[in-house]
Design an enzyme around this catalytic site. Structure first.
Site, short mmCIF file in Angstrom:
data_model
loop_
_atom_site.label_atom_id
_atom_site.label_comp_id
_atom_site.label_asym_id
_atom_site.label_seq_id
_atom_site.Cartn_x
_atom_site.Cartn_y
_atom_site.Cartn_z
N SER A 1 0.83 -1.20 0.00
CA SER A 1 0.00 0.00 0.00
C SER A 1 0.88 1.26 0.00
CB SER A 1 -0.93 -0.05 1.20
OG SER A 1 -1.93 0.88 1.04
N ASP B 1 -9.29 -5.30 -4.46
CA ASP B 1 -8.86 -4.16 -3.65
C ASP B 1 -9.58 -2.89 -4.10
OD1 ASP B 1 -7.53 -2.22 -2.23
OD2 ASP B 1 -5.51 -2.90 -2.74
N HIS C 1 -7.60 -5.37 -0.02
CA HIS C 1 -6.37 -4.62 0.25
C HIS C 1 -5.32 -5.33 1.12
CE1 HIS C 1 -4.02 -1.04 0.03
NE2 HIS C 1 -4.09 -0.80 1.32
#
Ligand SMILES: CC(=O)N[C@@H](C)C(=O)N[C@@H](C)C(=O)O
Length: 755
Positions: free
Chosen positions: A609, A698, A730
């Protein structure tokens, strides 16, 4: 080479690595605990879970035991011989007396009912099936969860998905049918889609309208509580104190979702307030509408409401700093309000600040509250002290807070290099879980003692079980590991930086304690957390412990922007992503090299991320530093992210450092700025072989972001490998995903580190 393009040596390596990784994956975690007081003394129930690789689910189980606590004797837990599997249950909620246990089973399929079971100590007492037309799944985690027994244990208030709005229907001639009457016998008729309704983003697929319900646990009757407008999404419900002279309220948190529901997972900055709605009593006029009271009107955020034991005040947390400035997470503050003894909520409500955000904490002093975990009943017997867990620099710690004096102290041992979290209270004693990067989680018991001046402290002891029996290989691997915190001075300290932003950052360094051959360092994995407002703590991670036990040192960097270090250090990152955070990680790597902790020719980088944003930035901005990279759902191009993510405001905030630029219609100037701060702008320099691990579901960092960057690398001839998990979102944390992604990360790094 076989048909999949894997040579036999690599196949052999996958096979070898998978055996050890599988052992690490099977280490259970300790999730929750409850203490009950029975006539034979206190009893504990501990909820644990373990990856079930074959089923690709987490297996949940419960261990129960009796606590013996004789004076001058060490505390002892007498556990049942085996745990009991609890898979299929979504929530366990004991009643306040401990005599009843509510088990909720959310529907595995869209059409099936939600099941409520009421258990007594020896049997199932009641079971109710609540059909979808009453409500959908009960919210059992995250912001909206709230399941609360009333004081006489006849009613339970909870939050569940409001039934979907009825959809238009069309008959076999294609004509619109009035009254949405879809008759199954009407062959050829069909249901249309109707108006689109926004969901709450990442991890909340299908979750649109969390609403308030009360079930009568005797009759199974369910009431949808009226008086809360649809524009408010409801969570965290609790009952107001019950007295026969005052009205009964449900107190809950409400988020406005009328304009746009921006993603809420990992985002404490969503404005919210604590509301109270009065419940109707039989004597009330059926048509009378009670007003909804906003108890926290004067601040932009209020959540985690908890009534004091005497019912005189309500304590709550606030992320007002995050809501006001636009950062997704900052320190929390803690407040209280007086609850009127007559239950009359009139006039303005004074909010008293109890714990404020800390701007620039000195080393060793309280840095503020971060990611605060409040038990449903966090109170000690004095009625004014609560126990909570929070981040404190690179640790999770347990704190006590006296609401009368405002005194806050660290309850988990000051000299511990483990992270600690509270599980439950046993009167004034604390049941906690603690772990370190090299030791698996263990239950600890903290016994409250008073010094001669009457000041409390907690004496901690180990609990003999559950001690997870790791495989011999895991035990051996962990036994050779050590870790320490390294303080890293930050580079480019200019006068315009705040004091807090000039302070050294921390990095957790994990390494083998075995003597080095010819003084040569092990290869290093630089691990970078996401957020960016999140934190790496000294606690156990199965997958990172696996990487260290196969021969990697780890450098887990808490760059400025991490939680737990004060507001000034955190806020210094706003508007400076892609430069300040990149430099902090590079400073930590260079510092490790200078200290002789890393071999500059064998350094890899791993991040997800925002951590993937930094990993891809690093291979662009420091192309000679890293021999291999692994990026998990990385943010690679904010310009192509903002139109499709559930948190476009995240992109604007990080590019500009404020919340005023956010718009759903970015200008060409915005797009140019997004590009400029993104890893994609450095792509021409990249040469590091990179593994991409992507989740197709995601919503936070949609898969296209990683794929675009990966294709651009491929176009340049940089070596890449891509794993796509079609059903992952995610966190990429479903058991098979966790397993396959770390297996590949190890094999990928081994290839370039010649391990
Ligand atoms: C606020 C947020 O979700 N940011 C993402 C880009 C991110 O970095 N997520 C973190 C929490 C992660 O580790 O997944």
């Amino acid at each position: 080479m076989d048909s999949a393009g894997v040579d036999s040596a690599t196949e052999e390596e996958y096979a070898t690595q998978s055996k050890l990784l599988k052992d690490f994956m099977s280490i259970p975690s300790i999730d929750k605990a409850w203490i009950f007081n029975s006539c034979s003394g206190p009893q504990a129930m501990v909820a644990m879970s373990q990856a079930n690789l074959l089923a690709n689910k987490r297996r949940k189980f419960m261990l129960s035991g009796h606590i013996s606590k004789e004076s001058n004797q060490p505390v002892n837990f007498h556990w049942a011989p085996f745990p009991t599997e609890m898979t299929g249950a979504s929530a366990f909620v004991p009643s306040p007396s401990g005599l009843k246990l509510l088990v909720i089973r959310n529907p595995p399929e869209k059409e099936s009912p939600t099941k409520f079971e009421i258990w007594s100590s020896s049997q199932l007492e009641k079971e109710f099936h609540i059909p979808q037309k009453v409500h959908g799944s009960v919210y059992v985690d995250g912001w909206f969860e709230g399941i609360s027994w009333n004081s006489d244990e006849t009613l339970v208030a909870y939050v569940a998905e409001e039934p979907s709005r009825t959809k238009p229907t069309f008959d076999h001639l294609g004509c619109y049918k009035k009254n949405n009457s879809l008759d199954k016998m009407d062959i050829g008729s069909w249901e249309g889609q109707g108006d689109w309704e926004e969901e709450w983003g990442e991890a909340y697929a299908g979750k649109k309208q969390p609403a308030l319900f009360v079930i009568n646990v005797e009759s199974g009757e369910v009431e949808h509580i009226k008086g809360v407008p649809r524009s408010i999404s409801v969570g965290q419900v609790v009952w107001s104190p019950n007295s026969k002279d005052s009205a009964q309220y449900l107190v809950f948190v409400g988020w406005l979702g009328d304009k746009r529901k921006l993603g809420i997972k990992y985002c404490s900055n969503r404005p919210c307030a604590i509301y109270a709605v009065r419940l109707k009593e039989p004597k009330d006029d059926a048509n009378e509408a009670f007003p909804l009271h906003n108890l926290t009107k004067s601040i932009s955020s209020g959540y985690s409401p908890r009534f004091s034991k005497d019912g005189k005040f309500l304590v709550f947390l606030s992320a007002k700093t995050a809501a006001d400035i636009g950062a997704h997470w900052v320190a929390e503050s803690l407040h209280k309000i007086k609850w009127p003894s007559d239950g009359k909520l009139t006039g303005s409500i004074d909010i008293v600040d109890v714990v404020q955000v800390v701007n620039c904490p000195d080393d060793g002093s309280f840095p503020g509250l971060y990611g605060t975990d409040l038990l449903s009943d966090p109170w000690l017997s004095d009625g004014h002290t609560i126990i909570l867990s929070s981040y404190w620099r690179s640790f999770r710690v347990i704190l006590s807070l006296n609401l009368q004096s405002g005194e806050l102290s660290r309850v988990s041992p000051n000299d511990s290099d483990y992270s600690w979290s509270i599980l439950a209270l046993n009167g004034d004693d604390i049941v906690a879980v603690s772990s370190s990067p090299v030791s698996v989680p263990e239950i600890k018991y903290g016994k409250k003692v008073l010094d001669p001046a009457g000041k409390p402290s907690w004496q901690w002891s180990n609990i003999q079980k559950p001690i997870f029996k790791c495989s011999d290989k895991v035990t051996l691997g962990l036994s050779f590991l050590q870790f320490k915190i390294i303080k890293v001075p930050v580079s480019n300290v200019s006068e315009c930086l705040t004091e807090g932003a000039k302070r050294p950052i921390e990095a957790i360094y994990v390494s083998s304690s075995k003597p080095k051959e010819n003084g040569k360092c092990d290869p290093l994995v630089v691990v970078i957390h996401g957020g960016p407002h999140s934190v790496a703590t000294c606690s156990f991670s199965k997958t990172l412990a696996y990487l260290s036990s196969i021969g990697y040192s780890l450098l887990n960097v808490n760059y400025r922007g991490s939680l737990g270090f004060g507001k000034e250090a955190l806020q210094s990152l706003s508007g400076n992503v892609g430069s300040q955070d990149v430099n902090d990680v590079l400073s930590a790597v260079d510092h490790a090299i200078e200290m002789g902790l890393a071999d500059p020719s064998r350094i890899t980088v791993l991040g997800g991320s925002h951590g993937g944003f930094l990993a891809t930035h690093l291979i662009g901005q420091a192309p000679d530093k890293f021999v291999a990279a692994a990026a998990r759902n990385p943010v690679c191009n904010i310009a192509s992210l903002v139109g499709i993510t559930d948190t476009p405001d995240w992109g604007f905030f990080h590019a500009y450092g404020d919340k005023k630029h956010y718009t759903e219609a970015p200008s060409p100037e915005d797009m140019s700025r997004f590009h400029q701060v993104s890893p994609i702008s450095h792509i021409s320099k990249v040469k590091t072989p990179t593994l991409f691990i992507l989740g197709a579901m995601d919503l936070r960092v949609p898969i296209s972001n990683g794929l675009q960057y990966m294709r651009a690398l491929k176009e340049k001839g940089v070596e890449v490998k891509v794993l796509v998990f079609p059903n992952d979102n995610h966190p990429l944390d479903r058991p098979q995903t966790d397993y396959e992604s770390f297996l590949n990360t190890a094999v990928w790094f081994n290839k370039y580190c010649k391990l």
